[in-house]
Design a protein around this motif. Structure first.
Motif, PDB file in Angstrom:
ATOM      1  N   UNK A   1      12.393 -16.058   7.302  1.00 51.59           N
ATOM      2  CA  UNK A   1      12.411 -15.047   6.238  1.00 51.59           C
ATOM      3  C   UNK A   1      11.035 -14.426   5.999  1.00 51.59           C
ATOM      4  N   UNK A   2      10.028 -14.878   6.759  1.00 52.40           N
ATOM      5  CA  UNK A   2       8.692 -14.312   6.622  1.00 52.40           C
ATOM      6  C   UNK A   2       7.902 -14.856   5.449  1.00 52.40           C
ATOM      7  N   UNK A   3       8.361 -15.952   4.858  1.00 55.15           N
ATOM      8  CA  UNK A   3       7.665 -16.533   3.715  1.00 55.15           C
ATOM      9  C   UNK A   3       6.570 -17.511   4.130  1.00 55.15           C
ATOM     10  N   UNK A   4       6.644 -18.016   5.357  1.00 54.90           N
ATOM     11  CA  UNK A   4       5.642 -18.954   5.872  1.00 54.90           C
ATOM     12  C   UNK A   4       5.315 -18.616   7.314  1.00 54.90           C
ATOM     13  N   UNK A   5       4.151 -19.050   7.751  1.00 54.21           N
ATOM     14  CA  UNK A   5       3.705 -18.846   9.128  1.00 54.21           C
ATOM     15  C   UNK A   5       4.355 -19.877  10.047  1.00 54.21           C
ATOM     16  N   UNK A   6       4.497 -19.531  11.314  1.00 51.91           N
ATOM     17  CA  UNK A   6       4.969 -20.489  12.306  1.00 51.91           C
ATOM     18  C   UNK A   6       3.888 -21.526  12.538  1.00 51.91           C
ATOM     19  N   UNK A   7       4.263 -22.778  12.457  1.00 57.29           N
ATOM     20  CA  UNK A   7       3.319 -23.858  12.723  1.00 57.29           C
ATOM     21  C   UNK A   7       3.428 -24.342  14.149  1.00 57.29           C
ATOM     22  N   UNK A   8       2.605 -25.342  14.470  1.00 57.45           N
ATOM     23  CA  UNK A   8       2.530 -25.858  15.836  1.00 57.45           C
ATOM     24  C   UNK A   8       3.854 -26.404  16.351  1.00 57.45           C
TER      25      UNK A   8
ATOM     26  N   UNK B   1       1.858 -21.137  22.259  1.00 56.77           N
ATOM     27  CA  UNK B   1       0.750 -21.571  21.430  1.00 56.77           C
ATOM     28  C   UNK B   1       0.130 -20.337  20.796  1.00 56.77           C
ATOM     29  N   UNK B   2      -0.550 -20.557  19.659  1.00 61.95           N
ATOM     30  CA  UNK B   2      -1.232 -19.455  18.981  1.00 61.95           C
ATOM     31  C   UNK B   2      -2.598 -19.267  19.637  1.00 61.95           C
ATOM     32  N   UNK B   3      -2.931 -18.016  19.961  1.00 63.42           N
ATOM     33  CA  UNK B   3      -4.221 -17.688  20.553  1.00 63.42           C
ATOM     34  C   UNK B   3      -4.838 -16.588  19.699  1.00 63.42           C
ATOM     35  N   UNK B   4      -6.078 -16.799  19.313  1.00 60.45           N
ATOM     36  CA  UNK B   4      -6.793 -15.799  18.515  1.00 60.45           C
ATOM     37  C   UNK B   4      -7.874 -15.198  19.389  1.00 60.45           C
ATOM     38  N   UNK B   5      -7.989 -13.879  19.378  1.00 59.87           N
ATOM     39  CA  UNK B   5      -9.043 -13.237  20.168  1.00 59.87           C
ATOM     40  C   UNK B   5      -9.805 -12.264  19.291  1.00 59.87           C
TER      41      UNK B   5
END
Length: 72
Positions: A46-53, A62-66
């Motif tokens: 529902x977009x209320x929380x971020x996807x966790x690991x 996996x989450x990648x930040x650039x």
């Protein structure tokens, strides 16, 4: 072996998660299979929380930040 880097947006990840839940039968079944609470999974969808690991691992991502230099 070629290394393919597939970057996805948050919306694409949510779409993939919805598809995976449908394949599992229900959101609750997918959540249980990946050690998550159904409420948390629902909040993510529902977009209320971020996807966790755990969700990302369950989807094979996996989450990648650039960072990129700003011109000027």
């Amino acid at each position: 072996n070629s290394h393919i880097s597939e970057h996805m947006t948050t919306e694409q990840m949510l779409s993939l998660l919805r598809t995976e839940c449908e394949c599992a039968g229900t959101q609750a079944k997918w959540a249980a299979a990946h050690g998550l609470s159904p409420a948390y999974l629902s909040d993510v969808l529902q977009g209320r929380r971020e996807m966790g690991d755990k969700i990302l691992r369950g989807l094979g991502y996996e989450r990648v930040i650039s960072y990129r230099k700003v011109e000027g």
